[in-house]
Design a protein around this motif. Structure first.
Motif, mmCIF file in Angstrom:
data_model
loop_
_atom_site.group_PDB
_atom_site.id
_atom_site.type_symbol
_atom_site.label_atom_id
_atom_site.label_comp_id
_atom_site.label_asym_id
_atom_site.label_seq_id
_atom_site.Cartn_x
_atom_site.Cartn_y
_atom_site.Cartn_z
ATOM 1 N N LYS A 292 0.870 -1.155 -0.052
ATOM 2 C CA LYS A 292 -0.076 -0.019 -0.009
ATOM 3 C C LYS A 292 0.855 1.351 -0.116
ATOM 4 N N TYR A 293 1.903 1.354 0.762
ATOM 5 C CA TYR A 293 2.763 2.467 1.092
ATOM 6 C C TYR A 293 4.231 2.255 0.728
ATOM 7 N N ALA A 294 5.016 2.851 -0.131
ATOM 8 C CA ALA A 294 6.311 2.559 -0.171
ATOM 9 C C ALA A 294 7.139 4.130 -0.043
ATOM 10 N N PHE A 295 8.160 3.800 0.893
ATOM 11 C CA PHE A 295 8.783 4.849 1.354
ATOM 12 C C PHE A 295 10.497 4.750 1.279
ATOM 13 N N VAL A 296 10.811 5.689 0.433
ATOM 14 C CA VAL A 296 12.432 5.867 0.551
ATOM 15 C C VAL A 296 12.944 6.177 1.850
ATOM 16 N N GLU A 297 13.739 5.278 2.102
ATOM 17 C CA GLU A 297 14.797 5.518 3.284
ATOM 18 C C GLU A 297 16.114 5.396 2.959
ATOM 19 N N GLN A 298 16.951 6.291 3.799
ATOM 20 C CA GLN A 298 18.598 6.110 3.630
ATOM 21 C C GLN A 298 18.923 6.430 5.022
ATOM 22 N N ASP A 299 19.265 5.470 6.018
ATOM 23 C CA ASP A 299 19.855 5.651 7.360
ATOM 24 C C ASP A 299 20.988 6.619 7.349
ATOM 25 N N ASP A 300 22.144 6.409 6.636
ATOM 26 C CA ASP A 300 22.958 7.480 6.589
ATOM 27 C C ASP A 300 23.263 8.168 4.938
ATOM 28 N N ILE A 301 23.218 9.353 4.886
ATOM 29 C CA ILE A 301 23.377 9.933 3.740
ATOM 30 C C ILE A 301 24.752 10.576 3.629
ATOM 31 N N TYR A 302 25.417 10.408 2.440
ATOM 32 C CA TYR A 302 26.867 10.462 2.337
ATOM 33 C C TYR A 302 27.168 11.785 1.513
ATOM 34 N N LEU A 303 26.254 12.189 0.722
ATOM 35 C CA LEU A 303 26.426 13.328 -0.231
ATOM 36 C C LEU A 303 26.446 14.568 0.560
ATOM 37 N N PRO A 304 26.879 15.492 0.389
ATOM 38 C CA PRO A 304 27.231 17.064 0.944
ATOM 39 C C PRO A 304 25.450 17.613 1.163
ATOM 40 N N ASN A 305 24.806 17.095 0.188
ATOM 41 C CA ASN A 305 23.386 18.022 0.407
ATOM 42 C C ASN A 305 22.611 16.857 0.405
ATOM 43 N N LYS A 306 21.874 16.713 1.464
ATOM 44 C CA LYS A 306 20.935 15.559 1.576
ATOM 45 C C LYS A 306 19.579 15.499 0.950
ATOM 46 N N PHE A 307 19.199 16.573 0.317
ATOM 47 C CA PHE A 307 17.974 16.959 -0.228
ATOM 48 C C PHE A 307 18.394 16.292 -1.638
ATOM 49 N N GLU A 308 19.565 16.505 -2.312
ATOM 50 C CA GLU A 308 19.888 16.027 -3.389
ATOM 51 C C GLU A 308 19.765 14.384 -3.272
ATOM 52 N N SER A 309 20.025 13.945 -2.214
ATOM 53 C CA SER A 309 19.931 12.297 -2.130
ATOM 54 C C SER A 309 18.761 12.018 -2.308
ATOM 55 N N ILE A 310 17.870 12.779 -1.427
ATOM 56 C CA ILE A 310 16.652 12.077 -1.475
ATOM 57 C C ILE A 310 15.947 12.389 -2.646
ATOM 58 N N LYS A 311 16.247 13.324 -3.476
ATOM 59 C CA LYS A 311 15.663 13.697 -4.773
ATOM 60 C C LYS A 311 16.155 12.583 -5.894
ATOM 61 N N ARG A 312 17.403 12.104 -5.738
ATOM 62 C CA ARG A 312 17.860 11.090 -6.696
ATOM 63 C C ARG A 312 17.258 9.787 -6.523
ATOM 64 N N SER A 313 16.857 9.481 -5.296
ATOM 65 C CA SER A 313 16.131 8.312 -4.880
ATOM 66 C C SER A 313 14.686 8.419 -5.531
ATOM 67 N N TYR A 314 14.094 9.558 -5.296
ATOM 68 C CA TYR A 314 12.791 9.824 -5.605
ATOM 69 C C TYR A 314 12.484 9.686 -7.234
ATOM 70 N N ASP A 315 13.689 10.291 -7.888
ATOM 71 C CA ASP A 315 13.553 10.165 -9.313
ATOM 72 C C ASP A 315 13.850 8.821 -9.981
ATOM 73 N N TYR A 316 14.780 8.181 -9.242
ATOM 74 C CA TYR A 316 14.947 6.561 -9.699
ATOM 75 C C TYR A 316 13.614 5.670 -9.695
ATOM 76 N N VAL A 317 12.757 5.989 -8.529
ATOM 77 C CA VAL A 317 11.659 5.390 -8.166
ATOM 78 C C VAL A 317 10.698 5.509 -9.344
ATOM 79 N N LYS A 318 10.442 7.084 -9.502
ATOM 80 C CA LYS A 318 9.491 7.433 -10.609
ATOM 81 C C LYS A 318 9.683 6.949 -11.829
ATOM 82 N N LYS A 319 10.938 7.025 -12.352
ATOM 83 C CA LYS A 319 11.371 6.491 -13.759
ATOM 84 C C LYS A 319 11.380 5.143 -13.803
ATOM 85 N N HIS A 320 11.803 4.222 -12.951
ATOM 86 C CA HIS A 320 11.770 2.933 -13.032
ATOM 87 C C HIS A 320 10.946 1.854 -12.269
#
Length: 323
Positions: A292-320
């Motif tokens: 019913k519900y899917a959540f992106v999660e990343q316990d530790d983000i290593y990119l300097p900008n964490k918004f960029e990280s969660i956007k990359r994950s979002y874009d992948y899910v939406k595309k694939h």
């Protein structure tokens, strides 16, 4: 509690750099649809330090990226706040940004511990979840006092407690859930695993499960095997990817007696779609799992900008993963 504190500390390394400008988050061509991958959620624990810095701007940016709902964590029951925001104010901020919250993680480590009689205020949890409009109260972790010595009786007790909580929550139209890590997949002498005990001893109409795809893969198992074995019991997924250089399983005779801190050295996350997990194959089992519900999660983000990280994950899910 030392293990739990170490886990939370290791899972929370680093403070984010400055917020990215909103224009950087203009969404890609958004495929329309009503499935759980179209209406993607974010477990807010992924950006916990940003919420501490500026919860309003953080939630606003999550919405601008395109996420449709969020999974909460870390309520302070004494003050009635999330990240110093009163619950009513958090609800208003979510509403103002067209974000829903279907699920929340609530600390149940005392409630699930058979050696303790003092428990968390689960009645208050139900009240908070109801106010936020949540359908699920999820136990995010087992008691972590002594992970290497969890017994079948511990899991049976936890299952009984989840059933009891489920009966109470049901009266408010809320269901109880359980979220796994790696140690629930350790085998006992009879070949049974902890998660199997939890599933077998909980009532399907009272308790559901939130499968963390990273942790089951890190345990050396496939999510598909559990969807086949327990169809309909996993209506929530955590979509989390594994660094390709850290794919060795951490469950088995070589690891089951290893200190928690040493095991955590074998753990490294990455943005969804850039790691070792084949999400397109797993997504084929969405219906069978009851998703019913899917959540992106990343316990530790290593990119300097964490918004960029969660956007990359979002874009992948939406595309694939959307169809």
């Amino acid at each position: 509690m030392q293990n739990r504190r170490r886990f939370l500390k290791q899972a929370g390394l680093g403070i984010s750099s400055a917020f990215l400008s909103p224009y950087l988050f203009s969404c890609q061509d958004d495929k329309s649809g009503n499935g759980p991958f179209h209406n993607l959620g974010l477990q807010l624990y992924s950006i916990r330090d940003l919420l501490t810095e500026d919860p309003l701007e953080t939630i606003s940016t999550v919405a601008k990226i395109g996420y449709k709902h969020v999974e909460t964590f870390g309520v302070d029951v004494v003050t009635g706040t999330y990240w110093k925001l009163p619950i009513a104010e958090l609800k208003k901020i979510l509403d103002d940004h067209n974000l829903k919250t279907h699920s929340g993680h609530y600390d149940l480590s005392k409630y699930l511990n058979r050696s303790l009689t003092e428990h968390e205020n689960i009645e208050k949890y139900i009240e908070i979840a109801h106010h936020l409009g949540q359908s699920y109260i999820v136990a995010p972790v087992t008691p972590m006092d002594d992970l290497n010595n969890l017994k079948t009786e511990d899991y049976q007790y936890a299952a009984e407690q989840l059933n009891k909580f489920g009966e109470m929550a049901k009266k408010a139209g809320i269901k109880v859930g359980y979220h796994n890590h790696f140690w629930e997949f350790r085998r006992f002498g009879n070949g049974t695993r902890g998660l199997d005990i939890l599933i077998a001893f909980t009532e399907p109409d009272l308790v559901d499960f939130e499968l963390d795809l990273f942790w089951i893969e890190k345990a050396g198992l496939s999510p598909q095997s559990y969807f086949d074995k327990y169809p309909g019991r996993f209506p929530m997924w955590h979509i989390k990817d594994m660094d390709k250089r850290h794919t060795n399983p951490v469950v088995g005779e070589d690891y089951d007696d290893v200190d928690f801190e040493d095991i955590m050295k074998e753990i490294k996350y990455t943005e969804v779609g850039t790691g070792a997990i084949d999400f397109t194959r797993i997504a084929e089992y969405a219906n069978k799992s009851g998703l019913k519900y899917a959540f992106v999660e990343q316990d530790d983000i290593y990119l300097p900008n964490k918004f960029e990280s969660i956007k990359r994950s979002y874009d992948y899910v939406k595309k694939h993963l959307t169809k």
